[in-house]
Design a protein around this motif. Structure first.
Motif, PDB file in Angstrom:
ATOM      1  N   MET A   1       0.845  -1.198   0.000  1.00  0.00           N
ATOM      2  CA  MET A   1       0.000   0.000   0.000  1.00  0.00           C
ATOM      3  C   MET A   1       0.882   1.250   0.000  1.00  0.00           C
ATOM      4  O   MET A   1       1.838   1.337   0.766  1.00  0.00           O
ATOM      5  CB  MET A   1      -0.929   0.009   1.219  1.00  0.00           C
ATOM      6  CG  MET A   1      -1.824   1.244   1.310  1.00  0.00           C
ATOM      7  SD  MET A   1      -2.876   1.246   2.775  1.00  0.00           S
ATOM      8  CE  MET A   1      -3.983  -0.095   2.394  1.00  0.00           C
ATOM      9  N   MET A   2       0.544   2.229  -0.847  1.00  0.00           N
ATOM     10  CA  MET A   2       1.306   3.470  -0.911  1.00  0.00           C
ATOM     11  C   MET A   2       1.041   4.345   0.310  1.00  0.00           C
ATOM     12  O   MET A   2      -0.071   4.389   0.842  1.00  0.00           O
ATOM     13  CB  MET A   2       0.924   4.256  -2.168  1.00  0.00           C
ATOM     14  CG  MET A   2       1.452   3.680  -3.456  1.00  0.00           C
ATOM     15  SD  MET A   2       1.064   4.768  -4.856  1.00  0.00           S
ATOM     16  CE  MET A   2       2.032   3.995  -6.142  1.00  0.00           C
ATOM     17  N   ARG A   3       2.064   5.047   0.749  1.00  0.00           N
ATOM     18  CA  ARG A   3       1.903   6.055   1.792  1.00  0.00           C
ATOM     19  C   ARG A   3       1.342   7.328   1.166  1.00  0.00           C
ATOM     20  O   ARG A   3       1.472   7.559  -0.038  1.00  0.00           O
ATOM     21  CB  ARG A   3       3.241   6.344   2.451  1.00  0.00           C
ATOM     22  CG  ARG A   3       3.929   5.133   3.077  1.00  0.00           C
ATOM     23  CD  ARG A   3       5.346   5.499   3.501  1.00  0.00           C
ATOM     24  NE  ARG A   3       6.124   5.973   2.354  1.00  0.00           N
ATOM     25  CZ  ARG A   3       7.309   6.568   2.454  1.00  0.00           C
ATOM     26  NH1 ARG A   3       7.856   6.777   3.635  1.00  0.00           N
ATOM     27  NH2 ARG A   3       7.944   6.958   1.352  1.00  0.00           N
ATOM     28  N   ILE A   4       0.740   8.175   1.992  1.00  0.00           N
ATOM     29  CA  ILE A   4       0.115   9.382   1.461  1.00  0.00           C
ATOM     30  C   ILE A   4       1.139  10.292   0.789  1.00  0.00           C
ATOM     31  O   ILE A   4       0.839  10.938  -0.234  1.00  0.00           O
ATOM     32  CB  ILE A   4      -0.663  10.142   2.571  1.00  0.00           C
ATOM     33  CG1 ILE A   4      -1.582  11.186   1.950  1.00  0.00           C
ATOM     34  CG2 ILE A   4       0.290  10.743   3.588  1.00  0.00           C
ATOM     35  CD1 ILE A   4      -2.671  10.612   1.070  1.00  0.00           C
ATOM     36  N   GLU A   5       2.370  10.323   1.292  1.00  0.00           N
ATOM     37  CA  GLU A   5       3.398  11.169   0.665  1.00  0.00           C
ATOM     38  C   GLU A   5       3.841  10.598  -0.686  1.00  0.00           C
ATOM     39  O   GLU A   5       4.464  11.320  -1.486  1.00  0.00           O
ATOM     40  CB  GLU A   5       4.590  11.350   1.598  1.00  0.00           C
ATOM     41  CG  GLU A   5       5.237  10.077   2.082  1.00  0.00           C
ATOM     42  CD  GLU A   5       4.691   9.615   3.422  1.00  0.00           C
ATOM     43  OE1 GLU A   5       5.487   9.041   4.197  1.00  0.00           O
ATOM     44  OE2 GLU A   5       3.489   9.843   3.693  1.00  0.00           O
ATOM     45  N   ASP A   6       3.536   9.324  -0.939  1.00  0.00           N
ATOM     46  CA  ASP A   6       3.810   8.746  -2.249  1.00  0.00           C
ATOM     47  C   ASP A   6       2.674   9.015  -3.232  1.00  0.00           C
ATOM     48  O   ASP A   6       2.829   8.802  -4.434  1.00  0.00           O
ATOM     49  CB  ASP A   6       4.002   7.227  -2.135  1.00  0.00           C
ATOM     50  CG  ASP A   6       5.195   6.852  -1.267  1.00  0.00           C
ATOM     51  OD1 ASP A   6       6.216   7.568  -1.325  1.00  0.00           O
ATOM     52  OD2 ASP A   6       5.090   5.861  -0.521  1.00  0.00           O
ATOM     53  N   ILE A   7       1.556   9.470  -2.716  1.00  0.00           N
ATOM     54  CA  ILE A   7       0.370   9.717  -3.540  1.00  0.00           C
ATOM     55  C   ILE A   7       0.224  11.203  -3.865  1.00  0.00           C
ATOM     56  O   ILE A   7       0.078  11.577  -5.029  1.00  0.00           O
ATOM     57  CB  ILE A   7      -0.888   9.198  -2.817  1.00  0.00           C
ATOM     58  CG1 ILE A   7      -0.781   7.684  -2.602  1.00  0.00           C
ATOM     59  CG2 ILE A   7      -2.154   9.551  -3.607  1.00  0.00           C
ATOM     60  CD1 ILE A   7      -1.859   7.117  -1.702  1.00  0.00           C
ATOM     61  N   ILE A   8       0.291  12.047  -2.842  1.00  0.00           N
ATOM     62  CA  ILE A   8       0.153  13.489  -3.029  1.00  0.00           C
ATOM     63  C   ILE A   8       1.533  14.126  -3.130  1.00  0.00           C
ATOM     64  O   ILE A   8       2.441  13.777  -2.369  1.00  0.00           O
ATOM     65  CB  ILE A   8      -0.605  14.133  -1.853  1.00  0.00           C
ATOM     66  CG1 ILE A   8      -1.971  13.482  -1.640  1.00  0.00           C
ATOM     67  CG2 ILE A   8      -0.783  15.630  -2.080  1.00  0.00           C
ATOM     68  CD1 ILE A   8      -2.694  13.991  -0.401  1.00  0.00           C
ATOM     69  N   ASP A   9       1.686  15.078  -4.045  1.00  0.00           N
ATOM     70  CA  ASP A   9       2.907  15.880  -4.110  1.00  0.00           C
ATOM     71  C   ASP A   9       2.798  16.962  -3.029  1.00  0.00           C
ATOM     72  O   ASP A   9       2.320  18.067  -3.273  1.00  0.00           O
ATOM     73  CB  ASP A   9       3.055  16.515  -5.491  1.00  0.00           C
ATOM     74  CG  ASP A   9       4.359  17.292  -5.638  1.00  0.00           C
ATOM     75  OD1 ASP A   9       5.030  17.543  -4.606  1.00  0.00           O
ATOM     76  OD2 ASP A   9       4.709  17.663  -6.771  1.00  0.00           O
ATOM     77  N   LEU A  10       3.236  16.608  -1.819  1.00  0.00           N
ATOM     78  CA  LEU A  10       3.101  17.507  -0.674  1.00  0.00           C
ATOM     79  C   LEU A  10       4.115  18.641  -0.695  1.00  0.00           C
ATOM     80  O   LEU A  10       3.978  19.607   0.074  1.00  0.00           O
ATOM     81  CB  LEU A  10       3.222  16.710   0.629  1.00  0.00           C
ATOM     82  CG  LEU A  10       2.058  15.749   0.905  1.00  0.00           C
ATOM     83  CD1 LEU A  10       2.373  14.862   2.099  1.00  0.00           C
ATOM     84  CD2 LEU A  10       0.760  16.522   1.138  1.00  0.00           C
ATOM     85  N   ASP A  11       5.125  18.538  -1.548  1.00  0.00           N
ATOM     86  CA  ASP A  11       6.052  19.663  -1.703  1.00  0.00           C
ATOM     87  C   ASP A  11       5.367  20.819  -2.420  1.00  0.00           C
ATOM     88  O   ASP A  11       5.508  21.977  -2.044  1.00  0.00           O
ATOM     89  CB  ASP A  11       7.301  19.224  -2.485  1.00  0.00           C
ATOM     90  CG  ASP A  11       8.099  18.169  -1.750  1.00  0.00           C
ATOM     91  OD1 ASP A  11       8.158  18.235  -0.501  1.00  0.00           O
ATOM     92  OD2 ASP A  11       8.655  17.278  -2.420  1.00  0.00           O
TER      93      ASP A  11
END
Length: 260
Positions: A1-11
Motif C-alpha cells: 500500500m502506498m503512503r500518502i506522501e507517495d500519492i500526493i505531491d506535498l512539496d
C-alpha cells in the motif's frame, strides 16, 4: 500500500500548512473552483489508472434525461421552460465497494490531513464518509458520445480527480453563481441564455492528476460529449458534514443500478 506522501505531491501542495489552506480557501470563494495541478504523483496516478481500467467492465452505464435543476417537472411551466427543459447525462460508474482496499484512492480519501484540508477550504467543521457502501468513492467513465448535461449540484461542493483525459471533447464548462438556491432564486432567464448559447460559459482545462474542488450548487455546469475513442476517467470523492448520511435508495438505483 502506498503512503500518502507517495500519492500526493506535498512539496507542491503542503496541505497541513495554514497559509496554503488560506490561499486555497480564498481562490475557491472567489472563483467557485480550486484547481490543484499535479496533485497526484505519477506513480500513484499510474496505479489509479491501471485499477480504473481493470474495473471498467464492472461499471454500471446509464443515460438519464433530466432538468438543469435535477427536479421533477413543474406543471406551472411548459415543457420548454428552463425549469422543465430536458438535457441528457450518460456515463458509467463503479462504486466504493469495488475500489480496492489498497487503492491509492482509498488511502487519499481516508487520510486525515487531506480530509482536514478539504474541510478547512470548504468551510466545514468536519467531514465523514457516506454510511451506505456505494457512494463515498466513485470512478466515472465516459466513452465516445457520453456526456454530463447542464445541471446544478445538490451538494455544496464536489471533489474530483481526473484519471484519464480523452483525445477530444469532454470539456468541463461552467457559469459561476448563476442562481441562489438558498434564496430560492432560480434565474430562469440566465439558465435559458446558457441553454440557448447566448451566454457563454467558462471552460476549465485540466490534465490527469489534477484535483478539483468545485462549488456546483449555484454554478451551472456540464461536461461536453467525449469526441474520441479514449475513455474519460474521473474519480469522485464524496464526504458529508454529518455522520450516518446515506444516498437515497432511489438515487442509488438510478446511478448505480443496485442498493448494496
Amino acid at each position: 500500500m502506498m503512503r500518502i506522501e507517495d500519492i500526493i505531491d506535498l512539496d507542491t501542495h503542503p496541505l497541513a500548512q495554514a497559509g496554503f489552506g488560506t490561499r486555497c480557501d480564498a481562490i475557491l470563494d472567489d472563483e467557485g473552483v480550486l484547481v490543484l495541478e499535479n496533485f497526484i504523483r505519477p506513480a500513484a496516478l499510474a496505479a489509479i489508472l491501471a485499477e480504473s481500467k481493470a474495473k471498467q467492465e464492472e461499471a454500471y452505464f446509464c443515460a438519464q434525461s433530466h432538468s438543469v435543476y435535477l427536479t421533477p417537472d413543474d406543471p406551472a411551466y411548459p415543457e420548454d421552460h428552463p425549469a422543465n427543459r430536458k438535457v441528457v447525462s450518460s456515463k458509467g460508474c463503479i462504486c466504493d465497494d469495488v475500489v480496492a482496499a489498497t487503492s491509492p484512492l482509498r488511502t487519499l480519501y481516508d487520510d486525515r490531513t487531506f480530509r482536514d484540508f478539504v474541510a478547512r477550504v470548504t468551510g466545514q467543521t468536519e467531514l465523514h464518509p457516506y454510511a451506505d457502501p456505494l457512494s463515498s468513492i466513485n470512478i466515472h467513465y465516459a466513452n465516445r458520445g457520453q456526456e454530463l448535461g447542464w445541471h446544478f449540484d445538490n451538494s455544496s461542493f464536489a471533489i474530483t480527480l481526473l484519471i484519464q483525459k480523452p483525445d477530444a471533447g469532454s470539456r468541463f464548462e461552467y457559469v459561476k453563481g448563476l442562481r441562489d438556491a438558498d434564496a430560492n432564486e432560480m434565474n430562469y432567464d440566465g439558465v435559458d441564455a446558457v441553454l440557448q448559447g447566448t451566454l457563454q460559459p467558462r471552460v476549465l482545462t485540466m490534465e490527469p492528476g489534477t484535483l478539483v474542488l468545485f462549488r456546483g450548487r449555484n454554478s451551472m455546469h456540464r461536461v461536453t460529449p467525449n469526441e474520441s475513442d479514449k475513455t474519460r476517467m474521473l474519480a469522485v470523492l464524496a464526504y458529508n458534514s454529518e455522520v450516518g448520511v446515506e444516498l437515497s435508495e432511489n438515487a442509488r438505483m438510478t446511478f448505480y443500478g443496485r442498493l448494496s
